[in-house]
Design a protein around this motif. Structure first.
Motif, mmCIF file in Angstrom:
data_model
loop_
_atom_site.group_PDB
_atom_site.id
_atom_site.type_symbol
_atom_site.label_atom_id
_atom_site.label_comp_id
_atom_site.label_asym_id
_atom_site.label_seq_id
_atom_site.Cartn_x
_atom_site.Cartn_y
_atom_site.Cartn_z
ATOM 1 N N CYS A 1 0.943 -0.926 -0.123
ATOM 2 C CA CYS A 1 -0.587 -0.041 -0.117
ATOM 3 C C CYS A 1 1.129 1.118 -0.210
ATOM 4 O O CYS A 1 1.632 1.437 0.681
ATOM 5 C CB CYS A 1 -0.936 -0.376 1.377
ATOM 6 S SG CYS A 1 -1.841 1.657 1.466
ATOM 7 N N LEU B 1 -12.917 -3.548 -7.125
ATOM 8 C CA LEU B 1 -11.328 -2.831 -7.194
ATOM 9 C C LEU B 1 -10.561 -3.548 -5.853
ATOM 10 O O LEU B 1 -10.629 -4.027 -5.679
ATOM 11 C CB LEU B 1 -11.851 -2.042 -6.572
ATOM 12 C CG LEU B 1 -13.370 -0.642 -6.976
ATOM 13 C CD1 LEU B 1 -13.642 0.923 -6.159
ATOM 14 C CD2 LEU B 1 -11.701 0.548 -8.120
ATOM 15 N N GLY C 1 -9.283 6.463 0.081
ATOM 16 C CA GLY C 1 -8.884 6.635 1.302
ATOM 17 C C GLY C 1 -7.977 7.229 1.426
ATOM 18 O O GLY C 1 -7.468 8.001 0.615
ATOM 19 N N GLY D 1 -8.889 0.105 4.165
ATOM 20 C CA GLY D 1 -9.485 0.147 3.293
ATOM 21 C C GLY D 1 -9.432 0.859 1.899
ATOM 22 O O GLY D 1 -10.121 1.985 1.387
ATOM 23 N N GLN E 1 -8.036 -3.529 -2.734
ATOM 24 C CA GLN E 1 -9.097 -2.829 -1.535
ATOM 25 C C GLN E 1 -8.046 -3.116 -0.551
ATOM 26 O O GLN E 1 -7.277 -4.097 -0.278
ATOM 27 C CB GLN E 1 -9.683 -3.464 -0.397
ATOM 28 C CG GLN E 1 -10.405 -2.275 0.575
ATOM 29 C CD GLN E 1 -12.287 -3.067 0.980
ATOM 30 O OE1 GLN E 1 -12.288 -3.791 0.281
ATOM 31 N NE2 GLN E 1 -12.640 -2.506 1.837
ATOM 32 N N CYS E 2 -7.339 -2.128 0.152
ATOM 33 C CA CYS E 2 -6.166 -2.854 1.246
ATOM 34 C C CYS E 2 -6.639 -2.807 2.140
ATOM 35 O O CYS E 2 -8.244 -2.182 2.697
ATOM 36 C CB CYS E 2 -5.807 -1.316 1.600
ATOM 37 S SG CYS E 2 -4.364 -1.032 3.258
ATOM 38 N N ASP F 1 -11.835 -5.433 -3.349
ATOM 39 C CA ASP F 1 -13.265 -5.042 -2.187
ATOM 40 C C ASP F 1 -14.568 -6.475 -2.950
ATOM 41 O O ASP F 1 -14.621 -7.410 -3.791
ATOM 42 C CB ASP F 1 -13.871 -4.087 -3.559
ATOM 43 C CG ASP F 1 -15.040 -4.237 -4.370
ATOM 44 O OD1 ASP F 1 -14.546 -4.589 -5.148
ATOM 45 O OD2 ASP F 1 -15.284 -2.939 -4.462
ATOM 46 N N CYS G 1 -4.838 4.841 -7.131
ATOM 47 C CA CYS G 1 -5.986 5.118 -5.488
ATOM 48 C C CYS G 1 -7.029 6.188 -5.602
ATOM 49 O O CYS G 1 -6.896 7.534 -5.658
ATOM 50 C CB CYS G 1 -4.993 5.145 -3.975
ATOM 51 S SG CYS G 1 -6.265 5.100 -2.800
ATOM 52 N N LEU H 1 -9.207 2.073 -2.114
ATOM 53 C CA LEU H 1 -9.458 2.061 -3.333
ATOM 54 C C LEU H 1 -8.580 2.197 -4.017
ATOM 55 O O LEU H 1 -8.539 3.109 -4.873
ATOM 56 C CB LEU H 1 -10.850 1.800 -3.291
ATOM 57 C CG LEU H 1 -12.059 1.469 -2.650
ATOM 58 C CD1 LEU H 1 -13.476 1.886 -2.618
ATOM 59 C CD2 LEU H 1 -12.140 -0.273 -1.764
#
Length: 105
Positions: free
Chosen positions: A41, A62, A82, A69, A64-65, A57, A79, A71
């Protein structure tokens, strides 16, 4: 380039994680194409998945971290929501050839 898996081991709308030469990365398939990114991330430098091979997600549209969260667009790694909005995942060159998915780590 490093062969990661057979093409049929990454079905449509799925994701998988790999560790190659100490580098953590992820693959995602969307609309028949495989995309590869470093599993990191941009916000905190931590892995993205919340369980093994779970990078998407709930809609599978998407990346997702799991921690924050954030995206990310599958097609570009950008990104879109977030704490790291506007930043991007690190893209890795990826191609499908000889029934396999190959990535330049």
């Amino acid at each position: 380039m490093q062969r990661l898996c057979n093409s049929n081991e990454l079905p449509e709308g799925s994701s998988r994680g790999f560790v190659i030469d100490g580098s953590s990365l992820l693959l995602v398939r969307r609309e028949g194409r495989a995309y590869a990114y470093r599993n990191r991330c941009p916000h905190r430098g931590i892995p993205l998945e919340w369980q093994p091979d779970r990078f998407l997600d709930d809609s599978a549209s998407l990346i997702q971290c799991a921690t924050h969260g954030a995206l990310f667009l599958i097609e570009s790694g950008e990104c879109v929501a977030g704490p790291c909005a506007g930043e991007s995942l690190e893209t890795l060159p990826c191609r499908e050839q000889d029934d396999g998915i190959w990535v330049d780590v």
